[in-house]
Design a protein around this motif. Structure first.
Motif, short mmCIF file in Angstrom:
data_model
loop_
_atom_site.label_atom_id
_atom_site.label_comp_id
_atom_site.label_asym_id
_atom_site.label_seq_id
_atom_site.Cartn_x
_atom_site.Cartn_y
_atom_site.Cartn_z
N ILE A 18 28.76 45.66 43.39
CA ILE A 18 28.68 45.03 42.30
C ILE A 18 29.01 46.18 41.74
CG2 ILE A 18 27.21 44.11 43.83
CD1 ILE A 18 25.28 43.79 42.24
N ASN A 137 40.54 42.28 48.53
CA ASN A 137 40.30 41.72 47.18
C ASN A 137 38.88 41.20 47.03
OD1 ASN A 137 43.55 40.41 47.67
ND2 ASN A 137 43.09 42.22 46.48
N THR A 138 37.91 42.07 47.29
CA THR A 138 36.50 41.69 47.24
C THR A 138 35.89 42.04 45.89
OG1 THR A 138 35.91 43.83 48.22
CG2 THR A 138 36.18 41.96 49.72
N VAL A 139 34.78 41.37 45.57
CA VAL A 139 34.02 41.68 44.36
C VAL A 139 32.60 41.17 44.55
CG1 VAL A 139 34.62 39.52 43.16
CG2 VAL A 139 34.04 41.57 41.82
N ALA A 140 31.63 41.87 43.94
CA ALA A 140 30.23 41.46 43.97
C ALA A 140 29.74 41.28 42.54
CB ALA A 140 29.38 42.51 44.69
#
Length: 345
Positions: A18, A137-140
Protein backbone atom coordinates in the motif's frame (compact mmCIF):
# COMPACT_ATOMS: atom_id res chain seq x y z
CA UNK A 1 17.34 -6.85 -16.54
CA UNK A 2 14.28 -5.46 -14.76
CA UNK A 3 11.80 -7.53 -16.63
CA UNK A 4 13.13 -10.60 -14.85
CA UNK A 5 12.99 -9.14 -11.33
CA UNK A 6 9.44 -10.37 -11.01
CA UNK A 7 7.42 -9.54 -7.95
CA UNK A 8 4.32 -11.65 -8.58
CA UNK A 9 4.27 -14.66 -10.84
CA UNK A 10 1.33 -15.89 -12.91
CA UNK A 11 -1.34 -16.69 -10.38
CA UNK A 12 -1.68 -20.16 -8.95
CA UNK A 13 -5.43 -19.94 -8.51
CA UNK A 14 -6.70 -22.90 -6.52
CA UNK A 15 -9.98 -23.32 -8.30
CA UNK A 16 -12.88 -23.96 -5.92
CA UNK A 17 -13.40 -26.34 -7.75
CA UNK A 18 0.00 0.00 0.00
CA UNK A 19 1.49 4.77 0.25
CA UNK A 20 3.45 4.42 3.51
CA UNK A 21 2.29 2.71 6.66
CA UNK A 22 -1.03 0.99 6.28
CA UNK A 23 -1.75 2.00 9.83
CA UNK A 24 0.00 4.46 12.06
CA UNK A 25 1.81 2.72 14.88
CA UNK A 26 -0.33 3.41 17.92
CA UNK A 27 -2.04 1.75 20.80
CA UNK A 28 -5.06 -0.47 20.40
CA UNK A 29 -7.91 0.81 22.56
CA UNK A 30 -8.86 -2.75 23.46
CA UNK A 31 -5.44 -3.92 24.60
CA UNK A 32 -3.32 -0.83 25.19
CA UNK A 33 -0.64 -2.53 23.07
CA UNK A 34 0.96 -1.08 20.00
CA UNK A 35 -0.53 -2.09 16.67
CA UNK A 36 2.01 -3.68 14.29
CA UNK A 37 2.96 -1.32 11.48
CA UNK A 38 1.60 -3.69 8.85
CA UNK A 39 -1.81 -3.46 10.53
CA UNK A 40 -2.52 -7.18 10.71
CA UNK A 41 -3.27 -9.15 13.88
CA UNK A 42 -0.44 -9.27 16.41
CA UNK A 43 -0.84 -13.03 16.72
CA UNK A 44 -0.57 -13.73 12.99
CA UNK A 45 2.50 -15.30 11.34
CA UNK A 46 3.87 -11.95 10.14
CA UNK A 47 3.89 -10.27 13.53
CA UNK A 48 5.10 -13.13 15.72
CA UNK A 49 8.75 -12.96 16.71
CA UNK A 50 10.82 -16.08 16.33
CA UNK A 51 12.48 -17.52 19.44
CA UNK A 52 16.26 -17.50 19.24
CA UNK A 53 16.33 -21.29 19.07
CA UNK A 54 13.95 -22.71 16.48
CA UNK A 55 13.85 -26.14 14.83
CA UNK A 56 15.28 -26.30 11.34
CA UNK A 57 14.16 -28.64 8.62
CA UNK A 58 16.76 -31.46 8.30
CA UNK A 59 17.69 -30.44 4.74
CA UNK A 60 17.93 -26.73 5.56
CA UNK A 61 21.48 -26.46 4.21
CA UNK A 62 20.50 -28.03 0.88
CA UNK A 63 17.48 -25.74 0.47
CA UNK A 64 19.57 -22.66 1.26
CA UNK A 65 22.28 -23.83 -1.15
CA UNK A 66 19.69 -23.90 -3.93
CA UNK A 67 18.53 -20.39 -3.04
CA UNK A 68 22.13 -19.20 -3.16
CA UNK A 69 22.55 -20.91 -6.53
CA UNK A 70 19.50 -19.01 -7.79
CA UNK A 71 21.22 -15.79 -6.71
CA UNK A 72 24.53 -16.73 -8.31
CA UNK A 73 22.95 -17.75 -11.61
CA UNK A 74 20.45 -14.89 -11.86
CA UNK A 75 22.18 -11.48 -11.79
CA UNK A 76 24.34 -12.36 -8.75
CA UNK A 77 22.18 -10.16 -6.52
CA UNK A 78 19.65 -10.32 -3.75
CA UNK A 79 17.39 -7.67 -5.25
CA UNK A 80 15.75 -5.00 -3.08
CA UNK A 81 12.66 -4.44 -5.23
CA UNK A 82 10.99 -1.07 -4.79
CA UNK A 83 10.14 1.06 -7.82
CA UNK A 84 9.79 -1.97 -10.10
CA UNK A 85 8.47 -5.48 -9.33
CA UNK A 86 6.94 -4.46 -6.02
CA UNK A 87 3.72 -2.61 -5.18
CA UNK A 88 2.52 0.85 -4.19
CA UNK A 89 0.51 1.00 -0.97
CA UNK A 90 -2.30 3.54 -0.63
CA UNK A 91 -4.27 4.52 2.46
CA UNK A 92 -7.79 5.57 1.44
CA UNK A 93 -9.90 7.95 3.51
CA UNK A 94 -13.63 7.69 4.15
CA UNK A 95 -14.09 10.21 1.34
CA UNK A 96 -11.99 8.41 -1.28
CA UNK A 97 -14.25 7.77 -4.30
CA UNK A 98 -15.57 4.23 -4.48
CA UNK A 99 -15.54 2.73 -7.95
CA UNK A 100 -16.88 -0.46 -9.42
CA UNK A 101 -13.95 -2.26 -11.04
CA UNK A 102 -14.30 -4.89 -13.76
CA UNK A 103 -12.74 -8.33 -14.17
CA UNK A 104 -10.28 -8.25 -17.08
CA UNK A 105 -9.85 -12.07 -17.36
CA UNK A 106 -6.31 -11.91 -18.73
CA UNK A 107 -5.88 -15.65 -18.05
CA UNK A 108 -8.92 -16.77 -20.03
CA UNK A 109 -10.79 -18.08 -16.97
CA UNK A 110 -14.24 -16.47 -17.22
CA UNK A 111 -15.73 -18.80 -14.61
CA UNK A 112 -13.69 -16.91 -11.96
CA UNK A 113 -15.64 -13.69 -12.47
CA UNK A 114 -18.17 -14.51 -9.69
CA UNK A 115 -15.32 -15.39 -7.31
CA UNK A 116 -13.79 -11.92 -7.51
CA UNK A 117 -17.03 -9.99 -8.01
CA UNK A 118 -17.35 -8.83 -4.40
CA UNK A 119 -13.70 -7.69 -4.34
CA UNK A 120 -14.29 -5.48 -7.39
CA UNK A 121 -17.76 -4.20 -6.55
CA UNK A 122 -16.83 -1.08 -4.52
CA UNK A 123 -13.15 -0.16 -4.30
CA UNK A 124 -11.95 3.11 -2.69
CA UNK A 125 -9.73 4.30 -5.53
CA UNK A 126 -7.48 7.31 -4.91
CA UNK A 127 -7.39 9.78 -7.82
CA UNK A 128 -4.13 9.47 -9.73
CA UNK A 129 -3.40 6.05 -8.25
CA UNK A 130 -0.32 4.31 -9.66
CA UNK A 131 0.26 0.59 -10.14
CA UNK A 132 3.62 -1.17 -10.08
CA UNK A 133 6.04 -0.97 -12.97
CA UNK A 134 6.76 -4.18 -14.82
CA UNK A 135 4.19 -6.63 -16.13
CA UNK A 136 2.48 -7.36 -12.81
CA UNK A 137 0.79 -3.94 -12.40
CA UNK A 138 -0.01 -4.53 -8.72
CA UNK A 139 -1.40 -2.14 -6.12
CA UNK A 140 -2.50 -2.36 -2.47
CA UNK A 141 -5.20 -0.20 -0.86
CA UNK A 142 -6.19 0.04 2.81
CA UNK A 143 -9.15 1.99 4.18
CA UNK A 144 -8.86 2.44 7.97
CA UNK A 145 -12.42 3.73 8.36
CA UNK A 146 -13.80 0.36 7.20
CA UNK A 147 -10.78 -1.70 8.27
CA UNK A 148 -10.72 -3.22 4.79
CA UNK A 149 -7.79 -4.06 2.51
CA UNK A 150 -7.54 -4.83 -1.20
CA UNK A 151 -4.71 -5.88 -3.45
CA UNK A 152 -4.79 -6.34 -7.21
CA UNK A 153 -2.78 -7.96 -10.00
CA UNK A 154 -2.76 -6.64 -13.57
CA UNK A 155 -4.68 -3.55 -12.47
CA UNK A 156 -5.33 -1.03 -15.22
CA UNK A 157 -7.11 2.29 -15.74
CA UNK A 158 -8.56 2.97 -19.17
CA UNK A 159 -8.83 6.29 -20.98
CA UNK A 160 -12.26 6.91 -19.44
CA UNK A 161 -11.00 6.43 -15.88
CA UNK A 162 -12.47 2.96 -15.43
CA UNK A 163 -10.40 0.44 -13.46
CA UNK A 164 -10.07 -3.30 -13.99
CA UNK A 165 -7.96 -6.14 -12.61
CA UNK A 166 -7.21 -9.69 -13.63
CA UNK A 167 -7.07 -10.88 -10.03
CA UNK A 168 -6.84 -9.73 -6.44
CA UNK A 169 -8.69 -9.94 -3.18
CA UNK A 170 -10.38 -8.11 -0.33
CA UNK A 171 -9.84 -8.61 3.40
CA UNK A 172 -12.48 -7.29 5.78
CA UNK A 173 -11.68 -6.83 9.50
CA UNK A 174 -8.10 -6.34 8.41
CA UNK A 175 -6.71 -5.60 11.88
CA UNK A 176 -8.02 -8.97 13.13
CA UNK A 177 -6.84 -10.95 10.11
CA UNK A 178 -3.60 -12.98 10.43
CA UNK A 179 -2.43 -11.78 7.01
CA UNK A 180 -3.87 -14.47 4.72
CA UNK A 181 -6.44 -14.16 1.96
CA UNK A 182 -9.29 -16.61 1.63
CA UNK A 183 -8.29 -19.11 -1.06
CA UNK A 184 -8.19 -18.42 -4.03
CA UNK A 185 -8.15 -14.63 -3.57
CA UNK A 186 -5.11 -12.36 -3.41
CA UNK A 187 -2.75 -11.03 -6.05
CA UNK A 188 0.24 -13.19 -5.08
CA UNK A 189 0.32 -16.85 -6.07
CA UNK A 190 0.39 -17.85 -2.39
CA UNK A 191 -2.65 -15.92 -1.15
CA UNK A 192 -0.36 -13.73 0.99
CA UNK A 193 -1.10 -9.97 0.90
CA UNK A 194 1.46 -7.32 0.02
CA UNK A 195 0.37 -5.33 3.04
CA UNK A 196 1.67 -8.04 5.36
CA UNK A 197 5.26 -8.10 4.22
CA UNK A 198 6.28 -5.04 2.20
CA UNK A 199 9.01 -2.99 3.88
CA UNK A 200 7.73 0.54 4.47
CA UNK A 201 9.69 3.71 3.90
CA UNK A 202 8.78 4.90 7.41
CA UNK A 203 10.08 1.65 8.92
CA UNK A 204 13.49 2.27 7.39
CA UNK A 205 13.36 5.87 8.61
CA UNK A 206 12.83 4.78 12.20
CA UNK A 207 15.34 1.91 11.88
CA UNK A 208 12.90 -0.76 13.00
CA UNK A 209 10.72 -3.33 11.20
CA UNK A 210 8.33 -5.26 13.43
CA UNK A 211 7.05 -7.91 11.04
CA UNK A 212 8.32 -10.73 8.87
CA UNK A 213 9.55 -9.88 5.39
CA UNK A 214 9.11 -11.74 2.14
CA UNK A 215 11.59 -13.62 0.04
CA UNK A 216 11.19 -14.79 -3.55
CA UNK A 217 13.45 -16.98 -5.59
CA UNK A 218 13.66 -18.56 -9.03
CA UNK A 219 13.08 -22.22 -8.24
CA UNK A 220 10.38 -23.22 -5.79
CA UNK A 221 9.15 -26.71 -5.08
CA UNK A 222 6.32 -27.91 -7.30
CA UNK A 223 2.98 -28.81 -5.72
CA UNK A 224 4.07 -27.67 -2.27
CA UNK A 225 2.83 -24.87 -0.10
CA UNK A 226 3.48 -24.27 3.55
CA UNK A 227 1.32 -22.29 5.98
CA UNK A 228 0.60 -19.38 5.84
CA UNK A 229 0.42 -19.89 2.04
CA UNK A 230 -2.78 -21.58 0.93
CA UNK A 231 -1.78 -22.27 -2.68
CA UNK A 232 1.34 -22.29 -4.84
CA UNK A 233 2.71 -22.06 -8.35
CA UNK A 234 5.80 -24.17 -7.73
CA UNK A 235 7.93 -24.98 -10.75
CA UNK A 236 10.67 -27.42 -9.70
CA UNK A 237 10.53 -31.02 -8.52
CA UNK A 238 12.64 -32.02 -5.53
CA UNK A 239 12.61 -31.86 -1.75
CA UNK A 240 15.68 -29.60 -1.62
CA UNK A 241 13.83 -26.60 -3.02
CA UNK A 242 11.87 -24.13 -0.88
CA UNK A 243 8.10 -24.38 -0.70
CA UNK A 244 6.03 -21.27 -1.13
CA UNK A 245 4.94 -20.08 2.29
CA UNK A 246 7.97 -21.69 3.97
CA UNK A 247 9.58 -19.60 6.68
CA UNK A 248 13.27 -18.72 6.81
CA UNK A 249 15.39 -16.64 9.09
CA UNK A 250 18.84 -15.10 9.01
CA UNK A 251 21.19 -16.80 11.46
CA UNK A 252 20.84 -14.76 14.69
CA UNK A 253 24.57 -15.21 15.29
CA UNK A 254 25.36 -13.09 12.25
CA UNK A 255 26.56 -9.59 13.20
CA UNK A 256 24.31 -7.21 11.25
CA UNK A 257 26.57 -4.30 12.20
CA UNK A 258 29.05 -5.53 9.61
CA UNK A 259 26.63 -4.56 6.82
CA UNK A 260 27.44 -1.36 4.90
CA UNK A 261 23.96 0.07 4.44
CA UNK A 262 21.89 1.26 7.43
CA UNK A 263 18.78 0.04 5.61
CA UNK A 264 20.39 -3.38 5.21
CA UNK A 265 21.11 -3.48 8.95
CA UNK A 266 17.48 -2.71 9.74
CA UNK A 267 16.26 -5.30 7.24
CA UNK A 268 18.69 -7.96 8.46
CA UNK A 269 17.55 -7.50 12.08
CA UNK A 270 13.98 -8.14 10.98
CA UNK A 271 15.17 -11.23 9.11
CA UNK A 272 16.66 -12.49 12.38
CA UNK A 273 13.80 -11.51 14.69
CA UNK A 274 10.74 -12.19 12.52
CA UNK A 275 12.14 -14.12 9.57
CA UNK A 276 11.17 -14.24 5.92
CA UNK A 277 8.30 -16.04 4.23
CA UNK A 278 8.52 -17.33 0.65
CA UNK A 279 5.71 -15.32 -0.94
CA UNK A 280 6.11 -16.23 -4.62
CA UNK A 281 8.55 -17.27 -7.29
CA UNK A 282 10.49 -14.66 -9.20
CA UNK A 283 13.13 -14.06 -11.86
CA UNK A 284 15.79 -13.50 -9.22
CA UNK A 285 16.33 -13.71 -5.48
CA UNK A 286 14.39 -10.72 -4.13
CA UNK A 287 12.78 -9.03 -1.15
CA UNK A 288 10.19 -6.29 -1.69
CA UNK A 289 9.61 -2.84 -0.25
CA UNK A 290 6.83 -0.37 -1.00
CA UNK A 291 6.99 1.42 -4.33
CA UNK A 292 8.26 4.96 -3.56
CA UNK A 293 6.48 6.77 -6.41
CA UNK A 294 3.38 7.81 -4.40
CA UNK A 295 5.74 9.23 -1.75
CA UNK A 296 7.78 10.95 -4.45
CA UNK A 297 4.66 12.53 -5.93
CA UNK A 298 4.01 14.20 -2.56
CA UNK A 299 7.63 15.21 -1.93
CA UNK A 300 9.00 16.86 -5.00
CA UNK A 301 10.06 13.71 -6.80
CA UNK A 302 12.78 12.79 -4.31
CA UNK A 303 13.30 9.04 -3.97
CA UNK A 304 13.67 8.39 -0.21
CA UNK A 305 15.49 5.10 -0.72
CA UNK A 306 18.59 6.87 -2.00
CA UNK A 307 19.25 8.47 1.39
CA UNK A 308 17.92 5.58 3.46
CA UNK A 309 20.10 2.97 1.77
CA UNK A 310 23.18 5.12 1.09
CA UNK A 311 23.46 8.11 3.47
CA UNK A 312 27.14 8.59 2.63
CA UNK A 313 26.30 8.94 -1.08
CA UNK A 314 28.81 6.25 -2.03
CA UNK A 315 26.80 4.81 -4.94
CA UNK A 316 25.37 6.50 -8.03
CA UNK A 317 22.15 8.45 -7.52
CA UNK A 318 20.03 6.12 -9.64
CA UNK A 319 18.48 2.71 -9.09
CA UNK A 320 21.79 1.09 -8.08
CA UNK A 321 20.42 0.73 -4.55
CA UNK A 322 18.13 -1.98 -5.94
CA UNK A 323 21.15 -4.20 -6.51
CA UNK A 324 23.48 -2.99 -3.75
CA UNK A 325 21.36 -2.63 -0.60
CA UNK A 326 21.25 -6.36 0.23
CA UNK A 327 24.51 -7.23 -1.56
CA UNK A 328 26.39 -8.13 1.63
CA UNK A 329 23.57 -9.92 3.44
CA UNK A 330 24.90 -13.51 3.44
CA UNK A 331 22.40 -15.77 1.68
CA UNK A 332 24.34 -18.80 2.92
CA UNK A 333 23.49 -17.81 6.52
CA UNK A 334 19.77 -18.29 5.94
CA UNK A 335 18.06 -21.12 7.80
CA UNK A 336 14.97 -23.02 6.64
CA UNK A 337 12.29 -23.78 9.21
CA UNK A 338 10.00 -26.83 9.01
CA UNK A 339 6.97 -26.69 6.75
CA UNK A 340 3.89 -25.16 8.39
CA UNK A 341 6.01 -23.71 11.20
CA UNK A 342 3.79 -21.85 13.66
CA UNK A 343 0.50 -23.03 12.17
CA UNK A 344 -2.26 -22.97 14.79
CA UNK A 345 -3.31 -26.46 15.80
Amino acid sequence: MRRNMRGVSVLAIALPLISGLLVSPGQSEATGRHQPTNGFARSGPWNTKLPRHVPLVPNSAAIVANIKQDKDENYQVWAFNTHTWSSPIYTASWYTPRLRWTFSDCLGLPHLAPVIADTLSSVPTPPGMLVSQGTDNTVAIYQPSTDTYWDFWRAERDANGNWSACWGGKIEHYSRNPGIFTNPLGAAATGLPFGAFLIRIEELRRGRIDHALNIQTVRVRANCNSWPANRNDGNTEGVDFPCEGQRFRLDPAFDVNTLRSPAARTIARAMQEYGLIMSDKSGSLATQAEDPRPYMARNGGVNPYHLLTDPENEIPDDDSYTWLTLADVPVERLQALPLNYGQPR
